[in-house]
Structure formats: structure tokens, C-alpha cells
Design an enzyme around this catalytic site. Structure first.
Site, short mmCIF file in Angstrom:
data_model
loop_
_atom_site.label_atom_id
_atom_site.label_comp_id
_atom_site.label_asym_id
_atom_site.label_seq_id
_atom_site.Cartn_x
_atom_site.Cartn_y
_atom_site.Cartn_z
N VAL A 10 0.86 -1.18 0.00
CA VAL A 10 0.00 0.00 0.00
C VAL A 10 0.89 1.22 0.00
O VAL A 10 2.01 1.20 0.52
CB VAL A 10 -0.98 0.04 1.21
CG1 VAL A 10 -2.07 -1.00 1.06
CG2 VAL A 10 -0.26 -0.11 2.52
N SER A 11 0.41 2.30 -0.61
CA SER A 11 1.22 3.51 -0.78
C SER A 11 1.35 4.35 0.47
O SER A 11 2.34 5.04 0.66
CB SER A 11 0.62 4.38 -1.89
OG SER A 11 0.59 3.65 -3.09
#
Length: 188
Positions: A9-10
Site C-alpha cells: 500500500v502507498s
């Protein structure tokens, strides 16, 4: 021949649990997870660990191609590297990625998929940019609300004229020293 999962996930605020659960449900024996890491950075800590862990004959399971590569070039290079090492790639949302990338047809499909993944990322960026422009045209700025209101700037200026230090002013107003400096600089 192990099934290895990779999830990413960013931002730290995003939830990784759904990706991880999907990878385990698909049979991943071990899942490497990167939190708050951009797909445009090749040296993500858990991605590097995942690459080191995998052996010829293993299969890497991902939710989507954009989890491992943020650009078309990165995707093609990564898939080629995996193929050269004898590692298969399986995407849960892009089942046609479960191909042999060492063949000419497989390499062509990989290239097409990388272009489509890049198109998706670029479309999201473009839509975000348009949304921000529209909001600005409506008078909304976005971002965090300003700490130094007009009242606080006035109070800071008064305290500064009384010989108070930036640190004392920040304590009195319950803001950071840099906020005080910025607020007073804007007033000039």
C-alpha cells in the site's frame, strides 16, 4: 515450488489486510508486505526481501501488477527478471498475467499489460489533478487548515514588539516556532 505473495500500500493509513487475505486464500505460503511504499521505488524493503527469498520454480502471487511496478518500464523489467530466474507471476485481478514470459508471445502480453497498468495509474493521476483544479476554481484550497489565523498573527506581532522570542510566542499561542515565523513573515 512455493507460492509467495507480495502486497503493498502507498500510505501507512491504507489497510493491507484485504490484499494479504486474498493472497493467502490463493495459496500463498508466505506473504511479504510493504506499508507506505511507492511502487515507483524499486528498493522497497519487503519487495527486496521477497525477491531474495524466491527460488526458481516458485510462483509470485500479487493482487495486481501495480503492486510491484509503478511504471511500464519497471513492470516489463520486473517480469523479465522474474522469468529469467524461473519464477512465475500470477496476478489475482489480471489472470492473463499467469504466462510464461520467456516466450515471444508471453513477452508481448507482458508488454501490453504493463502499458495498461501504466494507463490506469496515469488516468488516476489525471483525474486527481482535474479534481484539485476544479476544487480550486470553486475556492477550495485543500490541505491542512492554517494554524496562524489573523488573530494569532496579530497576537504574535504584539508579543514580538514586546521583545518576546519566537519560542515564547509559540508557547503562548500553542503553535510551532516555524508557524510563528511564517505568520510574522506573511504579515510584513
Amino acid at each position: 515450488m512455493a507460492l509467495i505473495g507480495y502486497a503493498r500500500v502507498s500510505t501507512r493509513e491504507q489497510n493491507i489486510e484485504a490484499q494479504e487475505a486474498a493472497l493467502r486464500a490463493a495459496g500463498a505460503e508466505k506473504v511479504f508486505v510493504d506499508h507506505g511504499e511507492s511502487s515507483r521505488i524499486a528498493s522497497r524493503p519487503q519487495w527486496v526481501a521477497c525477491l531474495d527469498y524466491m527460488r526458481p520454480g516458485d510462483t509470485l502471487i500479487i493482487r495486481a501488477l501495480d503492486r510491484i511496478a509503478g511504471t511500464e518500464r519497471m513492470a516489463i523489467e520486473t517480469i523479465r527478471e522474474l522469468g529469467a530466474r524461473g519464477i512465475r507471476l500470477n496476478s489475482l485481478t489480471e489472470p492473463f498475467l499467469d504466462i510464461d514470459s520467456s516466450t515471444p508471445m508471453g513477452e508481448a502480453i507482458v508488454g501490453i499489460m504493463a502499458v495498461l497498468a501504466q494507463l490506469r495509474v496515469s488516468t488516476i493521476r489525471e483525474n486527481t489533478r482535474r479534481g484539485i483544479e476544479h476544487a480550486r476554481a470553486q475556492g477550495r484550497v485543500g490541505g491542512r487548515p492554517r494554524v496562524m489565523t489573523a488573530e494569532r498573527i496579530e497576537a504574535a506581532a504584539t508579543l514580538r514588539s514586546q521583545g518576546k522570542s519566537y519560542s515564547q510566542i509559540a508557547s503562548a499561542l500553542r503553535v510551532s516556532i516555524s508557524s510563528v515565523r511564517r505568520g510574522l513573515k506573511e504579515e510584513l
